[in-house]
Design a protein around this motif. Structure first.
Motif, PDB file in Angstrom:
ATOM      1  N   GLN A   1     -16.530 -16.979  11.126  1.00 25.30           N
ATOM      2  CA  GLN A   1     -17.913 -16.587  11.362  1.00 25.30           C
ATOM      3  C   GLN A   1     -18.228 -15.334  10.561  1.00 25.30           C
ATOM      4  O   GLN A   1     -17.456 -14.386  10.536  1.00 25.30           O
ATOM      5  N   VAL A   2     -19.404 -15.354   9.916  1.00 25.11           N
ATOM      6  CA  VAL A   2     -19.819 -14.214   9.101  1.00 25.11           C
ATOM      7  C   VAL A   2     -20.107 -13.022   9.987  1.00 25.11           C
ATOM      8  O   VAL A   2     -20.752 -13.140  11.036  1.00 25.11           O
ATOM      9  N   GLN A   3     -19.644 -11.835   9.568  1.00 24.65           N
ATOM     10  CA  GLN A   3     -19.930 -10.602  10.288  1.00 24.65           C
ATOM     11  C   GLN A   3     -20.053  -9.449   9.298  1.00 24.65           C
ATOM     12  O   GLN A   3     -19.081  -9.044   8.676  1.00 24.65           O
ATOM     13  N   PRO A   4     -21.265  -8.925   9.135  1.00 21.67           N
ATOM     14  CA  PRO A   4     -21.451  -7.750   8.281  1.00 21.67           C
ATOM     15  C   PRO A   4     -21.233  -6.475   9.082  1.00 21.67           C
ATOM     16  O   PRO A   4     -21.638  -6.394  10.250  1.00 21.67           O
ATOM     17  N   VAL A   5     -20.619  -5.475   8.458  1.00 22.49           N
ATOM     18  CA  VAL A   5     -20.378  -4.196   9.105  1.00 22.49           C
ATOM     19  C   VAL A   5     -20.831  -3.093   8.161  1.00 22.49           C
ATOM     20  O   VAL A   5     -20.296  -2.955   7.053  1.00 22.49           O
ATOM     21  N   GLU A   6     -21.810  -2.315   8.607  1.00 22.36           N
ATOM     22  CA  GLU A   6     -22.352  -1.234   7.795  1.00 22.36           C
ATOM     23  C   GLU A   6     -21.603   0.074   8.042  1.00 22.36           C
ATOM     24  O   GLU A   6     -21.063   0.295   9.130  1.00 22.36           O
ATOM     25  N   SER A   7     -21.627   0.929   7.042  1.00 18.86           N
ATOM     26  CA  SER A   7     -21.070   2.274   7.185  1.00 18.86           C
ATOM     27  C   SER A   7     -21.718   3.185   6.147  1.00 18.86           C
ATOM     28  O   SER A   7     -22.394   2.716   5.222  1.00 18.86           O
ATOM     29  N   GLY A   8     -21.491   4.481   6.317  1.00 14.57           N
ATOM     30  CA  GLY A   8     -21.974   5.446   5.340  1.00 14.57           C
ATOM     31  C   GLY A   8     -23.163   6.269   5.782  1.00 14.57           C
ATOM     32  O   GLY A   8     -23.566   7.205   5.084  1.00 14.57           O
ATOM     33  N   GLY A   9     -23.735   5.948   6.934  1.00 14.06           N
ATOM     34  CA  GLY A   9     -24.865   6.722   7.415  1.00 14.06           C
ATOM     35  C   GLY A   9     -24.472   8.168   7.719  1.00 14.06           C
ATOM     36  O   GLY A   9     -23.341   8.440   8.101  1.00 14.06           O
ATOM     37  N   ASP A  10     -25.434   9.069   7.545  1.00 15.35           N
ATOM     38  CA  ASP A  10     -25.116  10.484   7.728  1.00 15.35           C
ATOM     39  C   ASP A  10     -26.404  11.282   7.815  1.00 15.35           C
ATOM     40  O   ASP A  10     -27.509  10.727   7.631  1.00 15.35           O
ATOM     41  N   LEU A  11     -26.257  12.561   8.088  1.00 16.53           N
ATOM     42  CA  LEU A  11     -27.358  13.508   8.025  1.00 16.53           C
ATOM     43  C   LEU A  11     -27.374  14.082   6.611  1.00 16.53           C
ATOM     44  O   LEU A  11     -26.353  14.578   6.124  1.00 16.53           O
ATOM     45  N   VAL A  12     -28.522  14.005   5.950  1.00 16.12           N
ATOM     46  CA  VAL A  12     -28.622  14.460   4.566  1.00 16.12           C
ATOM     47  C   VAL A  12     -29.929  15.226   4.391  1.00 16.12           C
ATOM     48  O   VAL A  12     -30.915  14.962   5.086  1.00 16.12           O
ATOM     49  N   GLN A  13     -29.908  16.153   3.455  1.00 12.24           N
ATOM     50  CA  GLN A  13     -31.105  16.951   3.215  1.00 12.24           C
ATOM     51  C   GLN A  13     -32.135  16.191   2.396  1.00 12.24           C
ATOM     52  O   GLN A  13     -31.784  15.262   1.634  1.00 12.24           O
ATOM     53  N   ILE A  14     -33.376  16.575   2.548  1.00 14.06           N
ATOM     54  CA  ILE A  14     -34.454  16.008   1.725  1.00 14.06           C
ATOM     55  C   ILE A  14     -34.104  16.202   0.254  1.00 14.06           C
ATOM     56  O   ILE A  14     -33.686  17.272  -0.160  1.00 14.06           O
ATOM     57  N   GLY A  15     -34.253  15.127  -0.509  1.00 17.45           N
ATOM     58  CA  GLY A  15     -33.915  15.151  -1.925  1.00 17.45           C
ATOM     59  C   GLY A  15     -32.469  14.796  -2.219  1.00 17.45           C
ATOM     60  O   GLY A  15     -32.076  14.646  -3.382  1.00 17.45           O
ATOM     61  N   GLY A  16     -31.678  14.618  -1.182  1.00 12.69           N
ATOM     62  CA  GLY A  16     -30.276  14.297  -1.359  1.00 12.69           C
ATOM     63  C   GLY A  16     -30.030  12.820  -1.612  1.00 12.69           C
ATOM     64  O   GLY A  16     -30.964  12.020  -1.735  1.00 12.69           O
ATOM     65  N   SER A  17     -28.745  12.479  -1.686  1.00 13.98           N
ATOM     66  CA  SER A  17     -28.340  11.104  -1.976  1.00 13.98           C
ATOM     67  C   SER A  17     -27.306  10.636  -0.966  1.00 13.98           C
ATOM     68  O   SER A  17     -26.599  11.448  -0.369  1.00 13.98           O
ATOM     69  N   LEU A  18     -27.230   9.321  -0.812  1.00 15.65           N
ATOM     70  CA  LEU A  18     -26.281   8.718   0.122  1.00 15.65           C
ATOM     71  C   LEU A  18     -26.068   7.284  -0.290  1.00 15.65           C
ATOM     72  O   LEU A  18     -27.006   6.627  -0.781  1.00 15.65           O
ATOM     73  N   THR A  19     -24.847   6.788  -0.102  1.00 12.90           N
ATOM     74  CA  THR A  19     -24.566   5.383  -0.387  1.00 12.90           C
ATOM     75  C   THR A  19     -24.060   4.703   0.870  1.00 12.90           C
ATOM     76  O   THR A  19     -23.094   5.164   1.484  1.00 12.90           O
TER      77      THR A  19
END
Length: 111
Positions: A1-19
């Motif tokens: 069975q397909v199961q996607p799992v997300e990660s990488g969320g965080d607190l970041v400043q305005i103008g910053g980057s995140l993947t």
């Protein structure tokens, strides 16, 4: 069975980057389309970006030029690279494939 799992969320400043990452287990990952959605606080879930098996991509107008979706079939993983983040990008980000949702990962953009 397909199961996607997300990660990488965080607190970041305005103008910053995140993947963000979405690892998909089960199913036939190299064949399926991967979608990213997000749900801002108090609002409905909304489309962010998609990538097909042939790497055709589409983006919501609100993230065009700032977000990039990509995939690595060898790792069964899709990515959402986010740059020049704005306060309004604050949301729980979800990955979807074959109508199966992940549990979400929270992104907070603040000064």
């Amino acid at each position: 069975q397909v199961q996607p799992v997300e990660s990488g969320g965080d607190l970041v400043q305005i103008g910053g980057s995140l993947t963000l990452s979405c690892v998909v287990s089960g199913g036939m990952f190299p064949i399926d389309t991967i979608d990213w959605y997000r749900q801002p606080p108090g609002k409905q879930r909304e489309f962010v970006a998609k990538i097909t098996p042939t790497e055709f991509t589409r983006y919501a107008d609100s993230v065009k030029g700032r977000f990039t979706i990509s995939r690595d079939n060898a790792k069964n993983t899709a990515y959402l690279q986010m740059t020049n983040l704005k306060r309004e990008d604050t949301a729980v980000y979800y990955c979807n494939t074959t109508d199966v949702w992940g549990q979400g990962t929270r992104v907070t953009v603040s000064s």
